[in-house]
Design an enzyme around this catalytic site. Structure first.
Site: not given
Length: 251
Positions: A20, A158
């Site tokens: 994806r 992150y």
């Protein structure tokens, strides 16, 4: 850059998280350029099979892999190498986000992002380095992020994982260069994907206003950059982070 220059016919590549978003865009572009492509998916086999059936050419396949789990990585990478002992390149794309302000962030959420986005790359890279060293050829492209260079509120986990990935890649490049193996990063900015689809209208407007080119990027624009770094056209490039972000960050 012309497709002739980026002709990847006869090359074999493995892409993590290829079912994806940016990963699927990379897989499709590499196949369009003549490569055989294997890719991993984490859980949605139906989606992975959909991507697989859409690929141009033959010899492609997919494997289930949880990049945060060392045993899963060893098993999946073993399957790839059993099929392709002479693999030409690996794209470490799989990643997750678990956003929260630092004081509210759970330790598990910090650790899971580091485990997937950074430690997972370590395990995948280690699995493929030995056969590449034996063949004295190969290349790695690691998908970093502009956030690894500039930071972002609510994304300390992150940012740490992607900043660490940039530094890890430089060390890889130094260790492997003498054996003809290259390692580089692509650092996307705001790219249309499943992750960005979750943003609300105000967040989207705020992000777009920060982009000098005035629009988000497309997965294909990242994929073409990846293809370049995997190709012979980039034979003298290693240890670099290529920022593909419409001008969000000017290094």
């Amino acid at each position: 850059m012309s497709n002739q220059l980026l002709n990847l016919t006869g090359k074999k590549f493995f892409v993590t998280g290829g079912s994806r978003g940016i990963g699927a865009g990379i897989v499709k572009t590499l196949a369009d350029l003549g490569a055989q492509v294997a890719f991993s998916y984490s859980s949605n086999e139906a989606k992975a099979q959909e991507v697989l059936k859409s690929l141009k050419g033959n010899g492609h396949f997919c494997v289930q892999m949880d990049v945060s789990n060392a045993a899963s990585v060893e098993s999946a990478c073993g399957q790839v190498l059993q099929t392709w002992p002479d693999i030409d390149g690996v794209v470490n794309n799989a990643g997750i986000t678990k956003d929260q302000l630092l004081l509210r962030m759970k330790a598990d959420d910090f650790q899971q992002v580091i485990q997937t986005n950074l430690v997972g790359v370590f395990h995948v890279t280690k699995a493929f380095t030995k056969p590449m060293l034996k063949a004295s050829k190969g290349c790695f492209v690691n998908i970093s992020s502009v956030i690894g260079s500039v930071g972002n509120p609510g994304q300390s986990n992150y940012a740490a994982s992607k900043g660490g990935l940039d530094a890890f890649t430089k060390s890889m490049a130094l260790e492997l260069a003498s054996r003809g193996i290259r390692a580089n990063c692509i650092a996307p900015g705001y790219i249309k994907s499943d992750m960005t689809d979750a943003l609300n209208e105000a967040q989207l407007k705020s992000l777009t206003e920060k982009i000098p080119l005035g629009r988000p990027g497309e997965p294909a624009e990242i994929a073409t950059s990846v293809a370049f770094l995997l190709s012979d056209a980039a034979s003298y490039i290693t240890g670099q982070t290529l920022h593909v972000n419409g001008g969000m960050y000017l290094s």
